[in-house]
Scaffold this motif. Structure first.
Motif, PDB file in Angstrom:
ATOM      1  N   PRO A   1      34.116 -51.520  48.575  1.00  0.00           N
ATOM      2  CA  PRO A   1      33.712 -50.396  47.708  1.00  0.00           C
ATOM      3  C   PRO A   1      32.711 -50.777  46.626  1.00  0.00           C
ATOM      4  O   PRO A   1      31.884 -49.950  46.228  1.00  0.00           O
ATOM      5  CB  PRO A   1      35.043 -49.935  47.095  1.00  0.00           C
ATOM      6  N   LYS A   2      32.745 -52.030  46.154  1.00  0.00           N
ATOM      7  CA  LYS A   2      31.822 -52.446  45.093  1.00  0.00           C
ATOM      8  C   LYS A   2      30.547 -53.077  45.648  1.00  0.00           C
ATOM      9  O   LYS A   2      29.578 -53.262  44.919  1.00  0.00           O
ATOM     10  CB  LYS A   2      32.518 -53.449  44.160  1.00  0.00           C
ATOM     11  N   ASN A   3      30.573 -53.404  46.906  1.00  0.00           N
ATOM     12  CA  ASN A   3      29.430 -54.095  47.497  1.00  0.00           C
ATOM     13  C   ASN A   3      29.162 -53.534  48.889  1.00  0.00           C
ATOM     14  O   ASN A   3      28.988 -54.261  49.856  1.00  0.00           O
ATOM     15  CB  ASN A   3      29.707 -55.610  47.563  1.00  0.00           C
ATOM     16  N   GLY A   4      29.151 -52.196  48.974  1.00  0.00           N
ATOM     17  CA  GLY A   4      29.069 -51.528  50.262  1.00  0.00           C
ATOM     18  C   GLY A   4      27.682 -51.544  50.861  1.00  0.00           C
ATOM     19  O   GLY A   4      26.791 -52.290  50.445  1.00  0.00           O
ATOM     20  N   LEU A   5      27.500 -50.680  51.827  1.00  0.00           N
ATOM     21  CA  LEU A   5      26.263 -50.628  52.591  1.00  0.00           C
ATOM     22  C   LEU A   5      25.336 -49.588  51.983  1.00  0.00           C
ATOM     23  O   LEU A   5      25.694 -48.419  51.869  1.00  0.00           O
ATOM     24  CB  LEU A   5      26.598 -50.270  54.045  1.00  0.00           C
ATOM     25  N   LYS A   6      24.129 -50.006  51.590  1.00  0.00           N
ATOM     26  CA  LYS A   6      23.168 -49.078  50.986  1.00  0.00           C
ATOM     27  C   LYS A   6      22.269 -48.419  52.014  1.00  0.00           C
ATOM     28  O   LYS A   6      21.873 -47.273  51.864  1.00  0.00           O
ATOM     29  CB  LYS A   6      22.307 -49.818  49.951  1.00  0.00           C
ATOM     30  N   LYS A   7      21.944 -49.152  53.077  1.00  0.00           N
ATOM     31  CA  LYS A   7      21.025 -48.594  54.067  1.00  0.00           C
ATOM     32  C   LYS A   7      21.248 -49.236  55.427  1.00  0.00           C
ATOM     33  O   LYS A   7      21.749 -50.361  55.527  1.00  0.00           O
ATOM     34  CB  LYS A   7      19.572 -48.783  53.634  1.00  0.00           C
ATOM     35  N   ILE A   8      20.888 -48.487  56.453  1.00  0.00           N
ATOM     36  CA  ILE A   8      20.940 -48.972  57.827  1.00  0.00           C
ATOM     37  C   ILE A   8      19.519 -48.923  58.384  1.00  0.00           C
ATOM     38  O   ILE A   8      18.826 -47.912  58.253  1.00  0.00           O
ATOM     39  CB  ILE A   8      21.876 -48.119  58.694  1.00  0.00           C
ATOM     40  N   THR A   9      19.097 -50.017  58.981  1.00  0.00           N
ATOM     41  CA  THR A   9      17.784 -50.074  59.608  1.00  0.00           C
ATOM     42  C   THR A   9      17.945 -49.930  61.110  1.00  0.00           C
ATOM     43  O   THR A   9      18.670 -50.696  61.749  1.00  0.00           O
ATOM     44  CB  THR A   9      17.075 -51.406  59.278  1.00  0.00           C
ATOM     45  N   PHE A  10      17.285 -48.909  61.658  1.00  0.00           N
ATOM     46  CA  PHE A  10      17.352 -48.605  63.082  1.00  0.00           C
ATOM     47  C   PHE A  10      16.268 -49.316  63.857  1.00  0.00           C
ATOM     48  O   PHE A  10      15.122 -49.371  63.429  1.00  0.00           O
ATOM     49  CB  PHE A  10      17.106 -47.105  63.299  1.00  0.00           C
ATOM     50  N   GLN A  11      16.640 -49.810  65.026  1.00  0.00           N
ATOM     51  CA  GLN A  11      15.654 -50.298  65.993  1.00  0.00           C
ATOM     52  C   GLN A  11      15.270 -49.121  66.899  1.00  0.00           C
ATOM     53  O   GLN A  11      16.145 -48.488  67.501  1.00  0.00           O
ATOM     54  CB  GLN A  11      16.244 -51.416  66.843  1.00  0.00           C
ATOM     55  N   ILE A  12      13.984 -48.816  66.998  1.00  0.00           N
ATOM     56  CA  ILE A  12      13.502 -47.728  67.842  1.00  0.00           C
ATOM     57  C   ILE A  12      12.700 -48.325  69.000  1.00  0.00           C
ATOM     58  O   ILE A  12      11.801 -49.137  68.784  1.00  0.00           O
ATOM     59  CB  ILE A  12      12.603 -46.757  67.040  1.00  0.00           C
ATOM     60  N   ASP A  13      13.040 -47.930  70.221  1.00  0.00           N
ATOM     61  CA  ASP A  13      12.331 -48.437  71.404  1.00  0.00           C
ATOM     62  C   ASP A  13      10.929 -47.833  71.452  1.00  0.00           C
ATOM     63  O   ASP A  13      10.763 -46.618  71.561  1.00  0.00           O
ATOM     64  CB  ASP A  13      13.113 -48.059  72.667  1.00  0.00           C
ATOM     65  N   ILE A  14       9.914 -48.688  71.376  1.00  0.00           N
ATOM     66  CA  ILE A  14       8.520 -48.224  71.366  1.00  0.00           C
ATOM     67  C   ILE A  14       8.166 -47.504  72.670  1.00  0.00           C
ATOM     68  O   ILE A  14       7.234 -46.693  72.711  1.00  0.00           O
ATOM     69  CB  ILE A  14       7.560 -49.417  71.121  1.00  0.00           C
ATOM     70  N   ARG A  15       8.908 -47.763  73.738  1.00  0.00           N
ATOM     71  CA  ARG A  15       8.622 -47.115  75.019  1.00  0.00           C
ATOM     72  C   ARG A  15       8.793 -45.597  74.943  1.00  0.00           C
ATOM     73  O   ARG A  15       8.226 -44.861  75.752  1.00  0.00           O
ATOM     74  CB  ARG A  15       9.524 -47.683  76.113  1.00  0.00           C
ATOM     75  N   ASN A  16       9.605 -45.135  73.976  1.00  0.00           N
ATOM     76  CA  ASN A  16       9.790 -43.692  73.793  1.00  0.00           C
ATOM     77  C   ASN A  16       8.515 -43.022  73.300  1.00  0.00           C
ATOM     78  O   ASN A  16       8.382 -41.800  73.387  1.00  0.00           O
ATOM     79  CB  ASN A  16      10.916 -43.422  72.788  1.00  0.00           C
ATOM     80  N   PHE A  17       7.587 -43.803  72.756  1.00  0.00           N
ATOM     81  CA  PHE A  17       6.350 -43.270  72.194  1.00  0.00           C
ATOM     82  C   PHE A  17       5.126 -43.660  73.005  1.00  0.00           C
ATOM     83  O   PHE A  17       4.081 -43.029  72.898  1.00  0.00           O
ATOM     84  CB  PHE A  17       6.152 -43.780  70.758  1.00  0.00           C
ATOM     85  N   ASN A  18       5.250 -44.735  73.766  1.00  0.00           N
ATOM     86  CA  ASN A  18       4.078 -45.325  74.419  1.00  0.00           C
ATOM     87  C   ASN A  18       4.295 -45.445  75.923  1.00  0.00           C
ATOM     88  O   ASN A  18       4.920 -46.404  76.396  1.00  0.00           O
ATOM     89  CB  ASN A  18       3.791 -46.705  73.816  1.00  0.00           C
ATOM     90  N   PRO A  19       3.767 -44.489  76.702  1.00  0.00           N
ATOM     91  CA  PRO A  19       3.966 -44.527  78.161  1.00  0.00           C
ATOM     92  C   PRO A  19       3.216 -45.665  78.850  1.00  0.00           C
ATOM     93  O   PRO A  19       3.449 -45.924  80.034  1.00  0.00           O
ATOM     94  CB  PRO A  19       3.423 -43.160  78.619  1.00  0.00           C
ATOM     95  N   GLN A  20       2.331 -46.345  78.129  1.00  0.00           N
ATOM     96  CA  GLN A  20       1.597 -47.456  78.735  1.00  0.00           C
ATOM     97  C   GLN A  20       2.496 -48.668  78.959  1.00  0.00           C
ATOM     98  O   GLN A  20       2.177 -49.539  79.762  1.00  0.00           O
ATOM     99  CB  GLN A  20       0.411 -47.860  77.852  1.00  0.00           C
ATOM    100  N   ILE A  21       3.613 -48.732  78.221  1.00  0.00           N
ATOM    101  CA  ILE A  21       4.555 -49.849  78.385  1.00  0.00           C
ATOM    102  C   ILE A  21       5.604 -49.425  79.409  1.00  0.00           C
ATOM    103  O   ILE A  21       6.367 -48.491  79.183  1.00  0.00           O
ATOM    104  CB  ILE A  21       5.217 -50.214  77.045  1.00  0.00           C
ATOM    105  N   LYS A  22       5.620 -50.093  80.538  1.00  0.00           N
ATOM    106  CA  LYS A  22       6.480 -49.707  81.651  1.00  0.00           C
ATOM    107  C   LYS A  22       7.878 -50.315  81.510  1.00  0.00           C
ATOM    108  O   LYS A  22       8.103 -51.261  80.747  1.00  0.00           O
ATOM    109  CB  LYS A  22       5.868 -50.128  82.976  1.00  0.00           C
ATOM    110  N   LYS A  23       8.807 -49.767  82.311  1.00  0.00           N
ATOM    111  CA  LYS A  23      10.194 -50.221  82.250  1.00  0.00           C
ATOM    112  C   LYS A  23      10.319 -51.715  82.522  1.00  0.00           C
ATOM    113  O   LYS A  23      11.108 -52.415  81.890  1.00  0.00           O
ATOM    114  CB  LYS A  23      11.047 -49.434  83.254  1.00  0.00           C
ATOM    115  N   ASN A  24       9.539 -52.215  83.493  1.00  0.00           N
ATOM    116  CA  ASN A  24       9.702 -53.620  83.868  1.00  0.00           C
ATOM    117  C   ASN A  24       8.779 -54.559  83.096  1.00  0.00           C
ATOM    118  O   ASN A  24       8.689 -55.741  83.420  1.00  0.00           O
ATOM    119  CB  ASN A  24       9.495 -53.795  85.375  1.00  0.00           C
ATOM    120  N   ASN A  25       8.078 -54.049  82.079  1.00  0.00           N
ATOM    121  CA  ASN A  25       7.245 -54.923  81.239  1.00  0.00           C
ATOM    122  C   ASN A  25       8.100 -55.760  80.300  1.00  0.00           C
ATOM    123  O   ASN A  25       8.944 -55.232  79.569  1.00  0.00           O
ATOM    124  CB  ASN A  25       6.258 -54.106  80.397  1.00  0.00           C
TER     125      ASN A  25
END
Length: 423
Positions: free
Chosen positions: A249-273
């Motif tokens: 409670p005195k030293n809790g979590l202030k923020k969470i950093t998410f990892q976002i898969d760049i493939r969701n934005f960039n179709p040039q990067i293929k599944k098997n790359n």
């Protein structure tokens, strides 16, 4: 093949001495020989050129991936005897701190925890080459080659440079180039003003804590998310914020950093790359709201931030940063995270379970540790209807507190997901 490391890859590689290893463990039932494993790895190397690459520096001391067909390299295999079901956790933690000799060997190796009828395989990969999706694809292909070394898998068309990742119209935009140079100049001046510490930030002993939701709780959570109109990611965030608050409670979590898969934005990067470039966003806790309202608020925040993400802009900016490499690495190595947790949800793993020669019993959620920095992270994935969690830390959160946080996560999930569903 010859490709210069992208800036983000170079930061994770360091000067050849950064230990930034990810570990993906699986449990299999069947009998194998070392030759079986060697043939499967050879199959991977034929399919993916970068699995044959080592690092070479050019005259400017900038690193390149190099494949020398006249002097091929083999993916190393280390074999250890299986004593009990938890050996894979001990070996995972051990592998976090074992460096790759990236100038002489590939940036992946295999650990075989060898038992009678049941074994664990650990795919260990340097994060400068692999992100989570890459290593999962390699696992899927490894299992196919292990079952049948003659199986046909389409060869990867490797990414050969920035033009394979960023469209020409964006890459050649003069305004973006000028803005990138100006911004990086300001960043360089700022970093020059920060005092240089004599040694990197202090760390505590690294540990791995793994657990799973049973199928009932896992399926209930996914069904409840659908009913409430929220994603599993945002529910995990709400649970994680809640658990930290109750345990610390005195030293809790202030923020969470998410990892976002760049493939969701960039179709040039293929599944098997084979590729490693993570987009990140940060979310804060919403106080004064009930559990699901908090999740919805976090989801709205994530949606707004994702709408503003421009992966091409980030990539172009980072590629102009090579001249500031040493300043940026010095800053990152001395960075002290402030009550922050990294979260990576790999989602449902669609890898088949039954093969001709063996059975894949389970895929454990992977883990990754920055040996030169301080890290607290939660990595989750779902296989065969069960959500698994890997909590890792070498920074601030003691093992005892992590166990308490795990218990709270289980309790909060049961209270809000199962009990409220029944009511």
């Amino acid at each position: 093949m010859r490709r210069k490391l992208f800036f983000i890859e170079r930061v994770m590689h360091g000067e050849g001495n950064f230990v930034f290893n990810s570990v993906l463990p699986v449990r299999v039932r069947g009998s194998f020989s070392e030759t079986d494993l060697q043939l499967a790895l050879k199959g991977l190397q034929k399919t993916h050129a970068l699995l044959n690459a080592v690092i070479q520096n050019d005259k400017n001391e900038e690193p390149w991936f190099i494949v020398d067909d006249e002097h091929p390299v083999n993916i190393p295999i280390r074999i250890t005897e299986r004593i009990n079901d938890d050996d894979w956790q001990t070996e995972s933690v051990k592998e976090w701190s074992i460096p790759f000799n990236s100038y002489k060997e590939p940036l992946m190796r295999l650990i075989w925890i060898k038992g009678k009828g049941v074994s664990e395989f650990l795919l260990v990969a340097h994060h400068c080459l692999f992100d989570g999706r890459s290593i999962l694809n390699i696992l899927e292909e490894f299992l196919q080659f292990l079952d049948d070394p003659d199986t046909l898998i389409a060869a990867e068309v490797s990414i050969s440079g920035i033009s394979d990742v960023v469209p020409p119209a964006r890459l050649n935009n003069r305004i973006h180039q000028i803005m990138a140079k100006l911004l990086l100049g300001i960043i360089s001046m700022t970093l020059s003003l920060i005092p240089n510490k004599d040694k990197p930030a202090e760390k505590t002993k690294a540990y791995l804590l793994h657990w799973q939701f049973d199928q009932e709780l896992s399926l209930s959570l996914m069904a409840r998310c659908k009913a409430e109109g929220v994603t599993v990611n945002t529910i995990i965030c709400s649970i994680l914020f809640d658990a930290f608050k109750q345990v610390l409670p005195k030293n809790g979590l202030k923020k969470i950093t998410f990892q976002i898969d760049i493939r969701n934005f960039n179709p040039q990067i293929k599944k098997n790359n084979i590729f490693s470039f993570a987009l990140m966003i940060q979310v804060l806790a919403y106080t004064g709201l009930n559990f699901f309202d908090s999740a919805r608020a976090i989801q709205k925040d994530i949606k707004n931030k994702m709408a503003k993400l421009d992966p091409y802009k980030v990539f172009i900016l980072s590629e102009f940063a090579h001249r500031y490499f040493h300043k940026i690495v010095r800053f990152l190595r001395n960075l002290e995270p402030d009550k922050e947790c990294m979260l990576s949800n790999l989602g449902k793993l669609d890898i088949r379970q039954h093969y001709k020669e063996f059975e894949l019993e389970t895929i454990f959620s992977p883990s990754v540790m920055v040996a030169e920095g301080r890290t607290t992270a939660l990595i989750t994935s779902t296989y065969c209807g069960q959500m698994g969690f890997s909590f890792i830390s070498n920074s601030g959160v003691t093992y005892e507190d992590a166990c308490a946080i795990r218990d709270k996560i289980m309790q909060i999930a049961a209270e809000h997901i199962v009990t409220e569903s029944i009511v």
